[in-house]
Enzyme design. Structure first.
Site, PDB file in Angstrom:
ATOM      1  N   GLY A  27      44.993  46.801  41.547  1.00 15.91           N
ATOM      2  CA  GLY A  27      43.764  46.274  42.138  1.00 15.91           C
ATOM      3  C   GLY A  27      43.576  44.816  41.779  1.00 15.91           C
ATOM      4  O   GLY A  27      42.441  44.328  41.694  1.00 15.91           O
ATOM      5  N   GLY A  28      44.674  44.120  41.585  1.00 14.85           N
ATOM      6  CA  GLY A  28      44.638  42.745  41.108  1.00 14.85           C
ATOM      7  C   GLY A  28      44.135  41.730  42.102  1.00 14.85           C
ATOM      8  O   GLY A  28      43.920  40.571  41.732  1.00 14.85           O
ATOM      9  N   ARG A  29      43.958  42.113  43.366  1.00 14.33           N
ATOM     10  CA  ARG A  29      43.412  41.164  44.351  1.00 14.33           C
ATOM     11  C   ARG A  29      41.974  41.489  44.713  1.00 14.33           C
ATOM     12  O   ARG A  29      41.412  40.902  45.641  1.00 14.33           O
ATOM     13  CB  ARG A  29      44.270  41.162  45.623  1.00 14.33           C
ATOM     14  CG  ARG A  29      45.675  40.635  45.400  1.00 14.33           C
ATOM     15  CD  ARG A  29      45.678  39.241  44.828  1.00 14.33           C
ATOM     16  NE  ARG A  29      45.251  38.234  45.799  1.00 14.33           N
ATOM     17  CZ  ARG A  29      44.946  36.977  45.474  1.00 14.33           C
ATOM     18  NH1 ARG A  29      44.981  36.591  44.212  1.00 14.33           N
ATOM     19  NH2 ARG A  29      44.594  36.119  46.415  1.00 14.33           N
ATOM     20  N   GLY A  30      41.365  42.417  43.977  1.00 17.41           N
ATOM     21  CA  GLY A  30      39.956  42.716  44.178  1.00 17.41           C
ATOM     22  C   GLY A  30      39.074  41.746  43.408  1.00 17.41           C
ATOM     23  O   GLY A  30      39.553  40.803  42.759  1.00 17.41           O
ATOM     24  N   LYS A 178      34.271  58.590  40.626  1.00 15.61           N
ATOM     25  CA  LYS A 178      34.693  57.707  39.531  1.00 15.61           C
ATOM     26  C   LYS A 178      34.530  58.401  38.179  1.00 15.61           C
ATOM     27  O   LYS A 178      35.343  58.202  37.269  1.00 15.61           O
ATOM     28  CB  LYS A 178      33.884  56.409  39.579  1.00 15.61           C
ATOM     29  CG  LYS A 178      34.396  55.318  38.648  1.00 15.61           C
ATOM     30  CD  LYS A 178      33.611  54.047  38.819  1.00 15.61           C
ATOM     31  CE  LYS A 178      34.062  53.293  40.040  1.00 15.61           C
ATOM     32  NZ  LYS A 178      35.376  52.645  39.851  1.00 15.61           N
TER      33      LYS A 178
END
Length: 579
Positions: A27-30, A178
């Site tokens: 999720g590094g581009r969130g 979650k």
């Protein structure tokens, strides 16, 4: 300038981990993922594998501060990018092989109306990440959860800590899933050499925010940003994105040394400075040039309007938002602050960016959404109020808005005298008109017979033209009457066809109001109307923003109720006709 890089298996630099540590940011581009990647690269000593499912190619803008750092790291081999769908275990294994740490930050752009897809991304995705880390012998897994997993919205809570148990029922499907994923991560601790940790940041904000700040701006643009839900005094904890990234790195470092006190546990992450929720909102909106909220609306009214919206849009399969309206109401009206002492004690965490500085940098990063309100502020004194425009900006406006007190009092006394003459003196309406005409006739006759001068005062004669009606005035009056008649006939024809449900609703409400008004005496109705005219417009001009705001909420609720009634009425009539 935007540089696009295509993700392939060769783009992932595995490294041996002897000199530098290798980490994976899922999720590094969130929103939060970008902050974590940027901080890892700034610290140095990390080979960062950026993994994301948003696209198969990585687009970086070298003019952006964070993207420029990533662009340089991609060029030097310190960072790499790979497209990874957490629903596919093979893709996760490919990117995690040889890594020391995996930071798992879920994407936030999930369609909540597709429960199966949500479950597969959040819950099954967590299972796949755990299995991949165990298979690839990854030692540390840090999962980014949410402080909302302990809050069900049923009551205010001044300070939550990790000892509070999570509620059995959640108001939002994303929070529910979650919480399940968080449980899986914690249960996987110390299995096959994997140690895990869970972080629960509260109300993340910062540059690149894709939800909270854009939501506030959209509300401000729509005119709904002026409303405060509830008392407006509820406290909340907000956490700047870079502080959340710092907390993840602290957790990764601590898992190496103090495993017993950290592994398998969850920690709240905040900026250590709770503040009133609506003060935070006001600072953001004011910083972007919008008006701060100032009209307080009871929570039940907002909840009612949102429930109507949700029901209508669910029936029509139309989505109003990808986020739960109930969650937004609870966030805006409940006090939720969290104790961050455990993270300070065991993770060595403390905010590296003060809350005030975080708000300032967030406002600067969203300057593209700012409103240029200087023109409105400088020219606001010249703009006429709506009350003046409604009354025609003439003598009537001056009288009813009490611009000239003497004239207003004179007009009120004249109208009060006429009201007494026609309704309170005990005569019939016809006899009152006859006596008034007689009085006017005698007065005019006497005035006409007065001498041209009385004690050196000249008597001005009334011209006969004052009593004449021009031909154009008669024609315009006839045109107006004929237009009103034809328009009424056209509306009756439309009602006879039975196709316009909106018009039927309006006519029904008008007839019911007329019936209600005529059920009282005409004297009462006229008296109320006269008092209303001399007070309502004046009050409206003084409190125009507040009244407009309340009117918008009321109008919105009525329109949604009408739509719901129209939809149900059509169904009932169709069912009745079929039977």
């Amino acid at each position: 300038m935007v540089v696009t890089m295509t993700a392939t298996a060769s783009d992932v630099a595995y490294g041996d981990g002897s000199e530098t540590r290798t980490c994976v940011v899922l999720g590094g581009r969130g929103f939060l993922g970008r902050s974590l990647v940027t901080r890892l690269l700034r610290l140095g000593g990390w080979i960062v594998r950026v993994a994301d499912s948003s696209s198969h190619s990585l687009q970086v803008d070298p003019s952006s501060a964070s993207d420029s750092i990533l662009f340089a790291a991609l060029s030097s081999g310190q960072a790499s990018f790979c497209h990874v769908d957490v629903r596919d275990t093979s893709q996760i294994i490919k990117v995690t092989k040889g890594a020391d740490v995996v930071f798992y930050i879920e994407r936030t752009d999930i369609d909540t109306h597709d429960f199966y897809n949500c479950y597969m991304i959040i819950v099954q995705g967590a299972k796949n990440v755990i299995n991949s880390c165990q298979e690839c012998k990854v030692r540390r897994l840090i999962y980014n959860s949410s402080a909302d997993v302990v809050f069900d919205g049923s009551q205010d809570k001044l300070i939550w800590d990790e000892s509070f148990s999570c509620p059995g029922k959640f108001p939002d499907v994303l929070i529910d899933l979650k919480f399940q994923a968080e449980g899986l991560i914690r249960l996987a601790n110390n299995i096959d050499g994997l140690v895990t940790c869970v972080l629960r940041p509260s109300n993340a904000f910062g540059p690149g925010d894709t939800w909270f700040v854009p939501l506030l701006v959209n509300l401000a643009k729509s005119g709904l940003g002026k409303f405060i839900t509830g008392s407006g005094e509820n406290m909340s904890d907000f956490t700047y994105a870079e502080n959340i990234a710092h907390a993840h790195i602290c957790a990764a470092e601590t898992l190496d040394s103090r495993i017993v006190s950290v592994a398998g546990k969850a920690f709240f992450i905040t900026n250590l400075k709770p503040m009133m929720f609506w003060e935070f909102v006001s600072l953001i909106l004011e910083g972007l040039g919008y008006q701060r909220p100032f009209i307080k609306i009871p929570t039940w009214i907002v909840a009612y309007v949102l429930s109507l919206l949700q029901r209508i849009h669910e029936e029509s399969h139309f989505r109003i938002d990808k986020y739960s309206p109930h969650s937004i109401v609870q966030l805006a009206s409940r006090t939720t602050t969290f104790d961050c002492s455990e993270a300070q004690k065991h993770l060595g965490y403390s905010p590296i960016i003060y809350l005030e500085d975080g708000i300032k940098s967030t406002i600067e990063s969203f300057s593209r959404l700012a409103k240029d309100s200087s023109f409105m502020r400088d020219n606001n004194f010249k703009e006429q109020s709506k009350a003046v425009k409604l009354l025609g900006s003439g003598i009537v406006a001056d009288v009813l808005l009490w611009r000239e007190i003497k004239r207003t009092l004179l007009c009120f006394l004249i109208l009060a005298s006429l009201f007494y003459w026609f309704f309170l003196c005990g005569r019939t309406f016809t006899s009152s008109v006859a006596k008034l005409l007689l009085l006017v006739t005698v007065t005019l006759y006497g005035y006409g017979n007065l001498s041209s001068k009385i004690r050196a005062f000249a008597i001005k004669r009334i011209s006969s033209s004052c009593f004449e009606i021009t031909e154009s005035t008669v024609k315009n009056s006839l045109r107006s009457v004929s237009y009103i008649w034809n328009r009424g006939i056209r509306h009756i024809k439309l009602l006879g066809k039975g196709e316009d449900w909106s018009k039927f609703f309006k006519v029904t409400v008008f007839l019911y109001f007329t019936k209600w008004a005529l059920s009282y005496s005409l004297a009462v109705f006229v008296g109320i109307a006269m008092v209303f005219a001399f007070t309502a417009f004046f009050v409206y001009e003084q409190y125009e923003p507040v009244i407009d705001g309340l009117g918008e909420v009321l109008f919105y609720g009525i329109m949604e109720s009408k739509e719901l009634l129209r939809r149900n009425l059509r169904t009932l009539i169709a069912s009745f006709l079929q039977n």
